[in-house]
Write a protein that holds these residues in place. Structure first.
Motif: not given
Length: 55
Positions: A19, A36-38, A41-43
């Motif tokens: 993040e 992976q993470g905010y 990319s946002k979900p």
């Protein structure tokens, strides 16, 4: 140690929950194969993900 063990078994190491830039830099310096993470990319909905994948 866990990363080294996974690499010796020819496994990829994925870091979740990245993040901040500091977390990103640390994990890259440690040799993670994927992140992976905010920060990255946002979900995404499945439909949005498919559109991005096609590009």
């Amino acid at each position: 140690m866990i990363i080294d063990m996974a690499k010796s078994l020819n496994l990829e190491v994925v870091a979740e929950g990245v993040e901040t830039q500091t977390q990103y830099d640390y994990r890259v310096s440690r040799g993670y194969d994927a992140l992976q993470g905010y920060l990255l990319s946002k979900p995404l909905s499945v439909d949005h993900w498919r559109v991005l994948l096609q590009k």
